[in-house]
Design a protein around this motif. Structure first.
Motif, PDB file in Angstrom:
ATOM      1  N   ILE A  52       7.201 -21.007 -32.444  1.00 31.12           N
ATOM      2  CA  ILE A  52       6.594 -20.774 -31.126  1.00 31.12           C
ATOM      3  C   ILE A  52       5.100 -20.477 -31.267  1.00 31.12           C
ATOM      4  O   ILE A  52       4.279 -20.996 -30.502  1.00 31.12           O
ATOM      5  CB  ILE A  52       7.318 -19.616 -30.394  1.00 31.12           C
ATOM      6  N   GLU A  53       4.751 -19.679 -32.258  1.00 25.22           N
ATOM      7  CA  GLU A  53       3.330 -19.354 -32.480  1.00 25.22           C
ATOM      8  C   GLU A  53       2.530 -20.611 -32.815  1.00 25.22           C
ATOM      9  O   GLU A  53       1.419 -20.801 -32.324  1.00 25.22           O
ATOM     10  CB  GLU A  53       3.200 -18.313 -33.607  1.00 25.22           C
TER      11      GLU A  53
ATOM     12  N   LEU B 286       7.141 -23.646 -22.671  1.00 26.14           N
ATOM     13  CA  LEU B 286       7.645 -22.273 -22.795  1.00 26.14           C
ATOM     14  C   LEU B 286       7.480 -21.543 -21.469  1.00 26.14           C
ATOM     15  O   LEU B 286       6.623 -21.906 -20.658  1.00 26.14           O
ATOM     16  CB  LEU B 286       6.889 -21.530 -23.899  1.00 26.14           C
ATOM     17  N   ASP B 287       8.280 -20.501 -21.256  1.00 26.61           N
ATOM     18  CA  ASP B 287       8.117 -19.730 -20.029  1.00 26.61           C
ATOM     19  C   ASP B 287       6.906 -18.806 -20.150  1.00 26.61           C
ATOM     20  O   ASP B 287       6.444 -18.488 -21.265  1.00 26.61           O
ATOM     21  CB  ASP B 287       9.390 -18.926 -19.707  1.00 26.61           C
TER      22      ASP B 287
ATOM     23  N   SER C 191       6.375 -15.608 -19.691  1.00 23.18           N
ATOM     24  CA  SER C 191       6.496 -14.329 -20.401  1.00 23.18           C
ATOM     25  C   SER C 191       6.448 -14.527 -21.913  1.00 23.18           C
ATOM     26  O   SER C 191       5.843 -13.735 -22.648  1.00 23.18           O
ATOM     27  CB  SER C 191       7.783 -13.603 -19.998  1.00 23.18           C
ATOM     28  N   THR C 192       7.068 -15.614 -22.394  1.00 25.74           N
ATOM     29  CA  THR C 192       7.032 -15.909 -23.838  1.00 25.74           C
ATOM     30  C   THR C 192       5.607 -16.255 -24.281  1.00 25.74           C
ATOM     31  O   THR C 192       5.143 -15.804 -25.343  1.00 25.74           O
ATOM     32  CB  THR C 192       7.976 -17.087 -24.171  1.00 25.74           C
ATOM     33  N   VAL C 193       4.907 -17.039 -23.486  1.00 27.63           N
ATOM     34  CA  VAL C 193       3.522 -17.402 -23.802  1.00 27.63           C
ATOM     35  C   VAL C 193       2.641 -16.164 -23.845  1.00 27.63           C
ATOM     36  O   VAL C 193       1.851 -15.963 -24.779  1.00 27.63           O
ATOM     37  CB  VAL C 193       2.974 -18.428 -22.785  1.00 27.63           C
TER      38      VAL C 193
ATOM     39  N   SER D  51       3.458 -12.948 -24.292  1.00 27.36           N
ATOM     40  CA  SER D  51       3.779 -12.040 -25.406  1.00 27.36           C
ATOM     41  C   SER D  51       3.346 -12.634 -26.743  1.00 27.36           C
ATOM     42  O   SER D  51       2.841 -11.925 -27.627  1.00 27.36           O
ATOM     43  CB  SER D  51       5.277 -11.726 -25.426  1.00 27.36           C
ATOM     44  N   THR D  52       3.487 -13.966 -26.891  1.00 22.64           N
ATOM     45  CA  THR D  52       3.083 -14.620 -28.142  1.00 22.64           C
ATOM     46  C   THR D  52       1.567 -14.612 -28.297  1.00 22.64           C
ATOM     47  O   THR D  52       1.045 -14.410 -29.408  1.00 22.64           O
ATOM     48  CB  THR D  52       3.610 -16.070 -28.195  1.00 22.64           C
TER      49      THR D  52
END
Length: 365
Positions: free
Chosen positions: A312-313, A336-337, A339-341, A343-344
């Motif tokens: 993901i990173e 990606l959603d 929230s994931t983007v 936080s990453t």
């Protein structure tokens, strides 16, 4: 009359605003330029190649007390003065036309500064321009190449910061006296550069940043470097003057292409149209300048630093490799959603791999 040496005499002539080409004539006339202190008025008036006004100014200002005061102020402010008579005068600048006779410095030049590239551009830079300036200056610094610029707002400021963030050296050429910080908002940057490079001015102490000073300082920016990168410039930008000086001095001129609809890219795009080399990555610079051809590329080192990132990173890093990108576009490009983007991106910021620009736009560090 007091006895001053040749270096001190050059400093005196600079402080009474005798131009470099006039000083060259004086240097040719006297065996030692310090002989001017003992010369009679008729001898000074017989110097060929300079105007009567300049000759009269020299005669009128032959006041030892005035020079003593200047030398005292130089000492008080901790200024390092380099003259064209000194061995540590920057080698790239020594043989250019109208080179400055006197340089006032905060910090010291070192031999490694001979391998240097200038980065210039618009004061009203876009996010893209700032990113490009920091990217190239950071990569140059990582290779041990000194970054030269003018400490103005926008592209110049980002060039200096990129070099410093890359733990490299940078040189700022001022359009004011060495003790007059301009713009004032760059006071901390001024101090940081003087500790990790050199701040330089050819103007006497106390000189204000008059508009006429900047075209003059631009010839030093190009003269002291091996080549000039122009990033974002309008059609009448001072950066184009720097590029002209570089061409006249036989230096390489590079231009970073920009949006054809942006007024801030018209100057750079015109440079490319007129024959400047397009810069897309650091290798475009290294392959063009003989002195830098042996420098290893930093790209392998960069790729290695990403080897421990998650899938993901790496998705997000790959989105940012071409240009700064808004977080909404990262969501769209990666699938990606949000929230994931978010936080990453926070994790990648903590790792020092990405950083946030204005307006939720992200770029690689």
């Amino acid at each position: 009359m007091n006895s001053f040496n040749n270096r001190e005499t050059l400093i005196w002539l600079n402080n009474i605003k005798i131009g470099n080409r006039a000083v060259e004539k004086v240097l040719k006339y006297f065996k030692n330029i310090s002989d001017i202190w003992q010369a009679n008025s008729s001898e000074i008036m017989s110097i060929k190649g300079i105007t009567e006004e300049i000759k009269k100014r020299i005669i009128f200002h032959r006041n030892p007390n005035q020079l003593d005061e200047v030398l005292g102020k130089i000492n008080e402010l901790g200024i390092n003065v380099i003259t064209v008579l000194d061995e540590n005068y920057p080698i790239n600048l020594r043989y250019v036309y109208d080179n400055p006779m006197v340089l006032y410095c905060k910090g010291d030049f070192i031999e490694e500064d001979n391998l240097s590239i200038a980065i210039v551009g618009s004061r009203k830079a876009t996010a893209y321009g700032k990113w490009a300036s920091e990217k190239f200056s950071h990569e140059l610094a990582k290779l041990g190449i000194t970054v030269i610029s003018g400490m103005a707002k926008g592209i110049d400021t980002c060039a200096h910061k990129g070099a410093l963030n890359g733990n490299g050296r940078t040189v700022a050429i001022l359009g004011s006296g060495i003790d007059v910080i301009y713009p004032k908002s760059n006071k901390d940057l001024y101090n940081e550069i003087s500790q990790n490079g050199v701040v330089v001015s050819e103007f006497p102490i106390g000189t204000e940043p008059y508009a006429t000073n900047f075209p003059l300082r631009n010839r030093i920016i190009s003269g002291i470097s091996l080549g000039v990168i122009v990033i974002e410039a309008t059609e009448k930008s001072g950066s184009l003057i720097t590029a002209e000086h570089a061409m006249e001095q036989g230096k390489e001129v590079f231009a970073v292409p920009g949006n054809i609809n942006s007024m801030f890219s018209r100057g750079t795009n015109t440079l490319i149209k007129d024959g400047a080399k397009i810069v897309l990555d650091i290798e475009d610079i290294l392959e063009e300048i003989y002195e830098l051809k042996e420098k290893p590329t930093s790209m392998q080192e960069k790729d290695a630093s990403y080897s421990d990132l998650s899938i993901i990173e790496m998705k997000i890093v790959n989105c940012l490799k071409e240009k700064p990108t808004h977080c909404d576009n990262i969501v769209y490009m990666t699938g990606l959603d949000i929230s994931t983007v978010n936080s990453t991106l926070t994790i990648l910021e903590l790792k020092g791999i990405v950083k946030e620009l204005q307006g939720r736009i992200y770029t690689l560090s």
